[in-house]
Scaffold this active site. Structure first.
Site, PDB file in Angstrom:
ATOM      1  N   LYS A 104       0.861  -1.191   0.000  1.00 32.39           N
ATOM      2  CA  LYS A 104       0.000   0.000   0.000  1.00 32.39           C
ATOM      3  C   LYS A 104       0.886   1.226   0.000  1.00 32.39           C
ATOM      4  O   LYS A 104       2.036   1.164   0.446  1.00 32.39           O
ATOM      5  CB  LYS A 104      -0.882   0.025   1.253  1.00 32.39           C
ATOM      6  CG  LYS A 104      -2.148   0.828   1.083  1.00 32.39           C
ATOM      7  CD  LYS A 104      -3.183   0.046   0.313  1.00 32.39           C
ATOM      8  CE  LYS A 104      -4.537   0.678   0.353  1.00 32.39           C
ATOM      9  NZ  LYS A 104      -5.572  -0.277  -0.088  1.00 32.39           N
TER      10      LYS A 104
HETATM   11  P1  NAD Z   1     -14.071   7.130  -2.133  1.00 33.52           P
HETATM   12  O1  NAD Z   1     -13.071   8.178  -1.826  1.00 33.52           O
HETATM   13  O2  NAD Z   1     -14.528   6.929  -3.535  1.00 33.52           O
HETATM   14  O3  NAD Z   1     -15.387   7.359  -1.222  1.00 33.52           O
HETATM   15  C1  NAD Z   1     -15.313   7.540   0.160  1.00 33.52           C
HETATM   16  C2  NAD Z   1     -16.690   7.856   0.708  1.00 33.52           C
HETATM   17  O4  NAD Z   1     -16.573   7.952   2.139  1.00 33.52           O
HETATM   18  C3  NAD Z   1     -17.295   9.176   0.251  1.00 33.52           C
HETATM   19  O5  NAD Z   1     -18.682   9.007   0.053  1.00 33.52           O
HETATM   20  C4  NAD Z   1     -17.067  10.114   1.467  1.00 33.52           C
HETATM   21  O6  NAD Z   1     -18.057  11.121   1.587  1.00 33.52           O
HETATM   22  C5  NAD Z   1     -17.207   9.144   2.615  1.00 33.52           C
HETATM   23  N1  NAD Z   1     -16.513   9.610   3.820  1.00 33.52           N
HETATM   24  C6  NAD Z   1     -15.274  10.157   3.903  1.00 33.52           C
HETATM   25  N2  NAD Z   1     -15.001  10.455   5.191  1.00 33.52           N
HETATM   26  C7  NAD Z   1     -16.066  10.088   5.918  1.00 33.52           C
HETATM   27  C8  NAD Z   1     -16.397  10.152   7.294  1.00 33.52           C
HETATM   28  N3  NAD Z   1     -15.547  10.648   8.181  1.00 33.52           N
HETATM   29  N4  NAD Z   1     -17.614   9.690   7.700  1.00 33.52           N
HETATM   30  C9  NAD Z   1     -18.487   9.178   6.803  1.00 33.52           C
HETATM   31  N5  NAD Z   1     -18.244   9.105   5.489  1.00 33.52           N
HETATM   32  C10 NAD Z   1     -17.048   9.550   5.047  1.00 33.52           C
HETATM   33  O7  NAD Z   1     -13.428   5.776  -1.543  1.00 33.52           O
HETATM   34  P2  NAD Z   1     -13.759   4.276  -1.971  1.00 33.52           P
HETATM   35  O8  NAD Z   1     -12.858   3.872  -3.077  1.00 33.52           O
HETATM   36  O9  NAD Z   1     -15.233   4.109  -2.100  1.00 33.52           O
HETATM   37  O10 NAD Z   1     -13.229   3.487  -0.681  1.00 33.52           O
HETATM   38  C11 NAD Z   1     -14.017   3.390   0.511  1.00 33.52           C
HETATM   39  C12 NAD Z   1     -13.367   2.365   1.431  1.00 33.52           C
HETATM   40  O11 NAD Z   1     -13.273   1.095   0.779  1.00 33.52           O
HETATM   41  C13 NAD Z   1     -11.933   2.679   1.884  1.00 33.52           C
HETATM   42  O12 NAD Z   1     -11.756   2.150   3.172  1.00 33.52           O
HETATM   43  C14 NAD Z   1     -11.084   1.904   0.892  1.00 33.52           C
HETATM   44  O13 NAD Z   1      -9.792   1.619   1.389  1.00 33.52           O
HETATM   45  C15 NAD Z   1     -11.931   0.649   0.770  1.00 33.52           C
HETATM   46  N6  NAD Z   1     -11.702  -0.133  -0.449  1.00 33.52           N
HETATM   47  C16 NAD Z   1     -11.840   0.433  -1.684  1.00 33.52           C
HETATM   48  C17 NAD Z   1     -11.643  -0.347  -2.813  1.00 33.52           C
HETATM   49  C18 NAD Z   1     -11.846   0.212  -4.198  1.00 33.52           C
HETATM   50  O14 NAD Z   1     -11.741  -0.569  -5.154  1.00 33.52           O
HETATM   51  N7  NAD Z   1     -12.156   1.472  -4.351  1.00 33.52           N
HETATM   52  C19 NAD Z   1     -11.277  -1.699  -2.688  1.00 33.52           C
HETATM   53  C20 NAD Z   1     -11.169  -2.250  -1.409  1.00 33.52           C
HETATM   54  C21 NAD Z   1     -11.387  -1.449  -0.295  1.00 33.52           C
END
Ligand code: NAD
Length: 415
Positions: A104
Site C-alpha cells: 500500500k
Molecule cells: P471514495 O473516496 O470513492 O469514497 C469515500 C466515501 O466515504 C465518500 O462518500 C465520502 O463522503 C465518505 N466519507 C469520507 N469520510 C467520511 C467520514 N468521516 N464519515 C463518513 N463518510 C465519510 O473511496 P472508496 O474507493 O469508495 O473506498 C471506501 C473504502 O473502501 C476505503 O476504506 C477503501 O480503502 C476501501 N476499499 C476500496 C476499494 C476500491 O476498489 N475502491 C477496494 C477495497 C477497499
C-alpha cells in the site's frame, strides 16, 4: 509511531497465530513489512509557491507473488497508515487465493486542493521516486481513496517512459489504456454478493430488507446499485457531510446518475433527492437489517458498538470495525463479514486486468463477472467451512485461512 489501526490488526493476527500454532519468530516475520519507502515530493504550485509532500510505499509480503495494493491520496496518509493497509492486502490476496502479495502507499495530499496539472505532476514525481521498486513482476499499484483511473493512466505513462510500454505495471486504468471491464464496479458489486450470501445464511430476505450504507464513493455507489437491484431498500446513505434517510428507500440509480454526471464531485447534501438529512453518524445506528460501512476506517468502536441495531454487518471499507467493537458485536451475536473477504472484489478484478495486460488480450464483461463470482464464492466457502469446523467468527476464520496460506508459502520458499 504505530497507527491505532495497528492494534486492531495485531489483535486479529494474534488470534490467527494462536489458532494455527505459529511460533513467535514466524509470527514476527509474518507481521513485519518486507520493505518501506518514504520520499520527499517538492511541487511548484500554480501560484509560484513551493510545497513539499511525502510519498509512501510499503511492501508487506511477497511470498505468494508480486506485491499488490492501492495508492491513497489523502492528507492523513503516512507510513504507519500504509503499514497496516499493506498488511491487510497480504491477507486479502491470500484469502482470494491470488498469486499476489500485499502492499500500500500514497501521498499526504488533498487531491481536491490540487489542480489537474498539479495532480499529474505530483503523481509522475512519485512514480520517478518508486519506479525502481514497482513493476509487473515486483509491485503493482492500483486506485484507493483519492485516486482514480486518471491517476493510474499517469502512472502507466510515467513508468513506460523509462521502461518501455508496460500496462501491467498498474491496474484500475481506463478501458482505452488496458483497463478491465467491470473494474470500477468490482469492489461494490463484490460486497453486494457477500451481503447476499450472508443474508441468506442468517435468514434475512434481501428483497425488502432495510439497508444502511456509509459511503457513496466508488465502493458505496455500486454496492447500493447492486443491492437495490435485488430488491433491498436502501433507507440510509451516509457521507462525511450528512446521512440521507428515506424509510421508503432512496432512489439509488438516480443518485448514481447525478454522481457520475458530476464526475464524482457532488456531495450528498447537494443531490436532488427526497430525503431527511440526519447527523453524519446516524447512518450507523439506524433501525435496519443490514449495515454496510463502506467509507473510512474505525467508525464502529467500543463507544457505539452497543448502539448498532443491524442484524448483519458487512465491511465494505477497510477496517471500519475496531477489534474491541468486533468483540462486542460477537457477544451480541451480530455477524460481521470482514473486509478482507467482503471487499476483495476490487483486487480480484485488478488481478484479471493484470492477466489480460500480460496476455495482451481483453476479456468481456461477462467473463470478468463470472470469474469474479467464482473467486468470491471459493473464498466464502473456505471461510464458512473453517468457521463451522472450528467454531470461529467469519473474521477469525478469514484470517486463519489467509495466514495459513502465507505461512505455508513462506516456509516452502525458505528464508
Ligand atoms: P471514495 O473516496 O470513492 O469514497 C469515500 C466515501 O466515504 C465518500 O462518500 C465520502 O463522503 C465518505 N466519507 C469520507 N469520510 C467520511 C467520514 N468521516 N464519515 C463518513 N463518510 C465519510 O473511496 P472508496 O474507493 O469508495 O473506498 C471506501 C473504502 O473502501 C476505503 O476504506 C477503501 O480503502 C476501501 N476499499 C476500496 C476499494 C476500491 O476498489 N475502491 C477496494 C477495497 C477497499
Amino acid at each position: 509511531m504505530a497507527h491505532p489501526m495497528n492494534d486492531t490488526l495485531n489483535c486479529y493476527l494474534a488470534e490467527a497465530f494462536e489458532f494455527l500454532d505459529i511460533d513467535a519468530e514466524q509470527a514476527f516475520l509474518l507481521s513485519l513489512p518486507n520493505r518501506e519507502v518514504r520520499c520527499e515530493l517538492p511541487l511548484r504550485r500554480r501560484d509560484g509557491s513551493l510545497r513539499v509532500f511525502q510519498g509512501y510505499r510499503v511492501q508487506h509480503n511477497r511470498s505468494r507473488g508480486p506485491f499488490k495494493g492501492g495508492l491513497r491520496f489523502h492528507p492523513d496518509m503516512d507510513l504507519a497508515h500504509a503499514q497496516v493497509l499493506a498488511s491487510l492486502m497480504t491477507w486479502k490476496t491470500a484469502l482470494a487465493d491470488l498469486p499476489l502479495g500485499g502492499a500500500k502507499g500514497g501521498i499526504n495530499c488533498d487531491p481536491h486542493d490540487l489542480t489537474l496539472t498539479e495532480r499529474e505532476a505530483l503523481t509522475k514525481k512519485f512514480v520517478r521516486q518508486i519506479a525502481c521498486l514497482i513493476g509487473p513482476d515486483t509491485d503493482i499499484p492500483a486506485p484507493d481513496i483519492g485516486t482514480d483511473e486518471r491517476v493510474m493512466a499517469w502512472i502507466y505513462d510515467a513508468y513506460s517512459g523509462d521502461f518501455g510500454d508496460e500496462p501491467a505495471v498498474v491496474t484500475g486504468k481506463p478501458l482505452e489504456l488496458g483497463g478491465s471491464p467491470g473494474r470500477t464496479q468490482a469492489t461494490g458489486r463484490g460486497v453486494a454478493r457477500l451481503t447476499e450470501w450472508a443474508a441468506q445464511r442468517h435468514g434475512i430476505d434481501l428483497a425488502g430488507a432495510r439497508v444502511a450504507v456509509q459511503g457513496f464513493g466508488n465502493v458505496g455507489r455500486y454496492l447500493c446499485e447492486s443491492l437495490a437491484r435485488q430488491g433491498a431498500r436502501i433507507v440510509a446513505i451516509g457521507s462525511s457531510g450528512t446521512t440521507l434517510y428515506n424509510g421508503d428507500g432512496l432512489p439509488v440509480s438516480r443518485m448514481l446518475e447525478q454522481a457520475e454526471a458530476a464526475e464524482n464531485h457532488l456531495a450528498l447534501t447537494d443531490m436532488d433527492v427526497r430525503a431527511e438529512q440526519l447527523a453524519v453518524d446516524a447512518v450507523l445506528t439506524g433501525d435496519v437489517d443490514i449495515l454496510l460501512p463502506a467509507a473510512v476506517e474505525c467508525v464502529i468502536t467500543e463507544q457505539n458498538a452497543a448502539d448498532i441495531r443491524a442484524r448483519l454487518v458487512v465491511e465494505g471499507a477497510n477496517m471500519p470495525v475496531t477489534a474491541e467493537a468486533d468483540r462486542l458485536l460477537r457477544e451480541r451475536d451480530i455477524p460481521v463479514v470482514p473486509d478482507i473477504l467482503a471487499n476483495a472484489g476490487g483486487v480480484i478484478v485488478s488481478y484479471f486486468e493484470w492477466v489480460q495486460n500480460r496476455q495482451r488480450m481483453g476479456w468481456t464483461e461477462e467473463q470478468v463477472s463470472d470469474a469474479l463470482d467464482r473467486h468470491l464464492a471459493r473464498a466464502w466457502k473456505a471461510v464458512s467451512r473453517c468457521g463451522a469446523e472450528a467454531k470461529l467468527s467469519y473474521r477469525q476464520a478469514a484470517y486463519a485461512v489467509a495466514v495459513r496460506r502465507v505461512d505455508r508459502a513462506m516456509r516452502l520458499r525458505g528464508f
